[in-house]
Design a protein around this motif. Structure first.
Motif, short mmCIF file in Angstrom:
data_model
loop_
_atom_site.label_atom_id
_atom_site.label_comp_id
_atom_site.label_asym_id
_atom_site.label_seq_id
_atom_site.Cartn_x
_atom_site.Cartn_y
_atom_site.Cartn_z
N LEU A 221 -10.35 4.18 16.96
CA LEU A 221 -9.15 4.90 16.54
C LEU A 221 -9.11 5.06 15.02
O LEU A 221 -8.74 6.12 14.51
CB LEU A 221 -7.89 4.19 17.03
N LEU A 222 -9.49 4.03 14.30
CA LEU A 222 -9.53 4.12 12.85
C LEU A 222 -10.53 5.17 12.38
O LEU A 222 -10.32 5.86 11.37
CB LEU A 222 -9.90 2.76 12.25
N GLN A 223 -11.62 5.33 13.13
CA GLN A 223 -12.65 6.28 12.74
C GLN A 223 -12.31 7.71 13.17
O GLN A 223 -12.46 8.65 12.39
CB GLN A 223 -13.99 5.84 13.35
N LEU A 224 -11.84 7.88 14.39
CA LEU A 224 -11.56 9.22 14.90
C LEU A 224 -10.24 9.79 14.39
O LEU A 224 -10.12 11.00 14.18
CB LEU A 224 -11.52 9.20 16.43
N CYS A 225 -9.24 8.93 14.22
CA CYS A 225 -7.90 9.40 13.89
C CYS A 225 -7.56 9.27 12.42
O CYS A 225 -6.40 9.49 12.03
CB CYS A 225 -6.86 8.68 14.75
N ASP A 226 -8.53 8.89 11.60
CA ASP A 226 -8.36 9.04 10.16
C ASP A 226 -7.90 10.47 9.89
O ASP A 226 -8.44 11.43 10.46
CB ASP A 226 -9.69 8.77 9.46
N LYS A 227 -6.90 10.64 9.07
CA LYS A 227 -6.26 11.95 8.91
C LYS A 227 -7.26 13.06 8.59
O LYS A 227 -7.25 14.13 9.22
CB LYS A 227 -5.19 11.89 7.83
N THR A 228 -8.11 12.82 7.62
CA THR A 228 -9.06 13.86 7.21
C THR A 228 -10.07 14.15 8.30
O THR A 228 -10.35 15.32 8.61
CB THR A 228 -9.79 13.44 5.92
N ARG A 229 -10.61 13.11 8.92
CA ARG A 229 -11.61 13.33 9.97
C ARG A 229 -10.99 13.97 11.21
O ARG A 229 -11.61 14.83 11.85
CB ARG A 229 -12.30 12.02 10.35
N PHE A 230 -9.80 13.56 11.57
CA PHE A 230 -9.11 14.12 12.73
C PHE A 230 -9.03 15.64 12.61
O PHE A 230 -9.38 16.37 13.54
CB PHE A 230 -7.71 13.50 12.83
N LEU A 231 -8.60 16.12 11.44
CA LEU A 231 -8.50 17.56 11.26
C LEU A 231 -9.87 18.22 11.12
O LEU A 231 -10.08 19.35 11.56
CB LEU A 231 -7.64 17.87 10.03
N GLU A 232 -10.82 17.51 10.51
CA GLU A 232 -12.16 18.06 10.37
C GLU A 232 -12.80 18.29 11.74
O GLU A 232 -13.42 19.34 11.99
CB GLU A 232 -13.03 17.12 9.55
N ILE A 233 -12.65 17.33 12.64
CA ILE A 233 -13.22 17.48 13.98
C ILE A 233 -12.57 18.66 14.70
O ILE A 233 -13.25 19.46 15.34
CB ILE A 233 -13.06 16.17 14.78
N ILE A 234 -11.26 18.77 14.58
CA ILE A 234 -10.57 19.88 15.24
C ILE A 234 -11.01 21.23 14.65
O ILE A 234 -11.27 22.18 15.38
CB ILE A 234 -9.05 19.71 15.11
N HIS A 235 -11.12 21.30 13.35
CA HIS A 235 -11.45 22.56 12.68
C HIS A 235 -12.90 22.98 12.87
O HIS A 235 -13.21 24.15 13.10
CB HIS A 235 -11.13 22.45 11.19
#
Length: 273
Positions: A221-235
């Motif tokens: 969760l810390l790795q996937l839901c980090d704010k920047t990474r979360f949006l990067e994966i979606i984008h």
């Protein structure tokens, strides 16, 4: 409350604390008794627009377009989700008044991820043909982009995955998933499994990345839901492929990131996978 319930509650309390204190998501509360929970919380989205000084005329038009697309229950979830994703990624194209130039209203600030409002709510009661209550919902600017089902250690993560799949059926709360990008389930022994909408259970993924965090659920969760990474994966790491929505594996993510670095350095190479 039974001891079983207490054990599940302890895990959820810890994960909520993780989002609040480490990932720095705003805590919206326990929404079990809150009426009319939606995947587009307009009050929260309006607050984001107000910060960006979007005119009221454009806000009204953008909200109408977003709600109209996300609320279309006449089409399959895949196509509704795809159209919502296009609004998220490319912005909502609207005119403040007839005859004026078209403007883009951005629902998410992709350039500066930390300018967005990240929040979670727990026990989110959603009314549909049959009411369901996801354990944790992740909101960005009031738009539900992630959902997490949690299980106690002795209950397989598969149970959480099946809950997510059931929730996406027409007879339950399918329309709530119109905006959803990451669909997750986890426990403290098996860790986290993630996918996107309508992903069969066998294709749920495990994120693998080095970390000093021992608990596998917390670590992922810390790795996937980090704010920047979360949006990067979606984008950057979601595709709609002939009726199937797909999200990256960890090796694809890191492979692309490494390739980008080499391209910027004007170097060649091969990705073998």
């Amino acid at each position: 409350m039974s001891k079983v319930g207490q054990r599940e509650r302890a895990t959820q309390n810890r994960i909520v604390k993780l989002f609040k204190e480490t990932l720095k998501y705003r805590y919206l509360g326990n929404w079990e008794e809150r009426p009319d929970n939606r995947n587009i919380e307009e009050t929260l989205l309006r607050a984001f627009f107000k910060e960006r000084r979007v005119s009221e005329a454009l806000v009204t038009k953008a909200l109408y377009e977003l709600n109209n697309v996300a609320g279309d229950q006449s089409r399959d979830l895949y196509y509704v989700n795809k159209d919502v994703y296009e609004l998220l990624r490319y912005g909502v194209k609207v005119k403040a008044e007839t005859g004026e130039n078209t403007e883009t209203v951005w629902l998410i600030d992709w350039d500066e991820p930390l300018n967005n409002h990240f929040a979670i709510a727990e026990e989110v009661t959603v009314s549909g043909k049959n009411t369901k209550r996801p354990d944790i919902v992740l909101y960005v600017n009031g738009i539900a982009l992630g959902v997490l089902e949690l299980k106690r250690s002795i209950v397989s993560v598969s149970e959480g995955i099946r809950q997510n799949l059931d929730n996406q059926k027409k007879e339950f709360i399918q329309s709530f998933f119109a905006t959803m990008q990451l669909v997750m389930a986890g426990n403290d022994t098996q860790g986290l499994r993630y996918a996107t909408i309508e992903t069969p259970e066998k294709y749920y993924l495990t994120w693998k990345e080095e970390s000093d965090v021992e608990n596998p659920l917390d670590r992922a969760l810390l790795q996937l839901c980090d704010k920047t990474r979360f949006l990067e994966i979606i984008h950057d790491f979601i595709v709609f492929d002939l009726g199937t929505k797909k999200i990256c594996r960890h090796n694809q993510y890191f492979g692309v990131r490494a390739a980008q670095a080499r391209v910027r350095a004007r170097q060649g190479g091969i990705i073998w996978h």
